[in-house]
Design an enzyme around this catalytic site. Structure first.
Site, PDB file in Angstrom:
ATOM      1  N   CYS A  12       0.243  15.635 -20.841  1.00 41.54           N
ATOM      2  CA  CYS A  12      -0.565  15.983 -19.668  1.00 41.54           C
ATOM      3  C   CYS A  12      -1.691  16.948 -20.016  1.00 41.54           C
ATOM      4  CB  CYS A  12       0.311  16.566 -18.566  1.00 41.54           C
ATOM      5  SG  CYS A  12       1.330  17.961 -19.057  1.00 41.54           S
ATOM      6  N   ASN A  61      -4.454  14.841 -10.957  1.00 37.42           N
ATOM      7  CA  ASN A  61      -3.194  14.808 -11.685  1.00 37.42           C
ATOM      8  C   ASN A  61      -3.290  13.670 -12.703  1.00 37.42           C
ATOM      9  OD1 ASN A  61      -0.568  14.480 -12.589  1.00 37.42           O
ATOM     10  ND2 ASN A  61       0.355  14.436 -10.554  1.00 37.42           N
ATOM     11  N   HIS A 115       3.572  21.263 -16.143  1.00 36.50           N
ATOM     12  CA  HIS A 115       2.608  20.171 -16.009  1.00 36.50           C
ATOM     13  C   HIS A 115       1.196  20.727 -15.919  1.00 36.50           C
ATOM     14  CE1 HIS A 115       1.329  16.144 -15.295  1.00 36.50           C
ATOM     15  NE2 HIS A 115       0.966  16.339 -14.028  1.00 36.50           N
TER      16      HIS A 115
END
Length: 388
Positions: free
Chosen positions: A238, A355, A334
């Site tokens: 991520c 995201n 994250h």
């Protein structure tokens, strides 16, 4: 950055054909829209609190318009469909209320998600938070005339039709639990399609509203060249996706890719060790320094004004989040990217976020440091790295 797998969640959908005249309140005139086919969603309890309905009706158009402007869409008219809930296999709701946002063609463009405040939420003005994203809108639009069930497991969201065949319609980058079976089935005798109450998702609940005035008056600020060039798959990268997206935007290039970033920082890892490796804030800062940037670590969420100023100056911001539900496992931490910010016509300030799991952007209350994401989890925005 890792997390545990969420339990299977099911959204039972029943699609039926119906013809309904729809009033379009644009320019103070009523215009009949085309006949619509309805998407009906099974729910256990149709009761939606009045303040939830009022919040959705009052604010949805401003939130939607902010995303329309971010996407450079033209002015349009929208209305809300009937709200629905998402249920686990035990038929208990996930606690959220979902309102589809319909365009004048009868398709769902966005989903409004209204959630009760969680313990670590930094804002205190309301019992609920509101966020808007595309979420499951594409999946809902593809099955207008069928009975289906939507399930989610470690790989994403599935549509199960009446012939019991499953199709993956929305991928999420969750690593499959080694202890779980590769093929997960619906529990016998507990099929959520047995729920009797329904809500017609594509049946408008009010007149269409034009965002013409809102579009002209609403302030929206975006990293000029931010684009979604790639999304995160079944890996722990991520931070690599976040940094690549921000550098591609601020340098106005296409040369950065998540895998290459991760390989640069972890050249000696192979196989699954490389696939599921993550990055520390120190590694993220180091990589930015090698690319000619001078990133700074801020041990909190950035304020609306900070986002506004940094974005105007073409400086990207990485979000570092910690999962509220569990601090263990895959994606317990994250990274996400700040795309920009907007001030809604009611004075509400929001931050626009990407995201890496998603193909679209989402809105976030600028005073709320808990971010709901597309798999149902929440992340507390505890730190920021800015200056990309």
């Amino acid at each position: 950055m890792k997390r545990n797998f969420p339990k299977l969640i099911a959204l039972s959908l029943i699609f039926s054909l119906s013809i309904t005249p729809i009033a379009n309140a644009e320019s103070n005139s009523n215009i009949k829209a085309k006949d619509k086919r309805h998407v009906q969603v099974n729910v256990e309890d149709k009761s939606v609190p009045t303040d939830v309905r009022n919040l959705a009706q009052k604010d949805y158009l401003s939130y939607v318009t902010s995303l329309d402007k971010i996407y450079n869409k033209e002015k349009a008219s929208y209305t809300l469909g009937e709200p629905f809930k998402i249920y686990k296999f035990n038929k208990k709701s996930d606690g959220n209320y979902y309102f589809p946002v319909l365009n004048t063609e009868g398709n769902i463009d966005y989903i409004v998600t209204i959630s009760p405040k969680v313990t670590k939420d930094s804002s205190s003005s309301s019992k609920y938070t509101i966020n808007v994203s595309s979420f499951l809108s594409k999946a809902l639009n593809e099955y207008k005339d069928q009975q289906i069930t939507i399930l989610t497991n470690s790989k994403g969201y599935y549509v199960v039709t009446q012939n019991h065949k499953a199709k993956l319609v929305l991928k999420t980058p969750r690593l499959e639990d080694k202890k779980a079976k590769k093929t997960e089935s619906i529990p016998t005798g507990n099929n959520v399609t047995q729920l009797k109450q329904k809500a017609s998702v594509t049946m408008p609940t009010s007149q269409f509203k034009s965002n013409n005035y809102t579009y002209n008056e609403q302030y929206v600020n975006k990293l000029e060249n931010f684009k979604i060039r790639e999304t995160q798959g079944n890996n722990g990268w991520c931070a690599g996706y976040t940094m690549s997206a921000l550098l591609n935007a601020t340098y106005n290039t296409n040369k950065y890719h998540a895998e290459a970033v991760m390989r640069f920082l972890h050249p000696n890892l192979q196989g699954q060790q490389f696939q599921f490796t993550g990055l520390t804030p120190r590694e993220m800062i180091y990589f930015e320094q090698t690319q000619g940037r001078s990133p700074q670590l801020l041990n909190r969420m950035t304020t609306y004004n900070e986002v506004d100023n940094l974005t105007k100056n073409n400086k990207g911001i990485a979000i570092l989040g910690s999962r509220v539900e569990s601090r263990n496992g895959m994606h317990a931490g994250h990274a996400m990217a700040v795309v920009g910010n907007a001030k809604l016509n009611n004075g509400q300030e929001v931050i626009i976020i990407w995201n890496p799991w998603d193909n679209g952007f989402m809105t976030q209350d600028a005073k709320n440091n808990v971010i709901p994401v597309s798999n149902g989890d929440h992340y507390q925005w505890y730190s920021s790295i800015y200056g990309y």
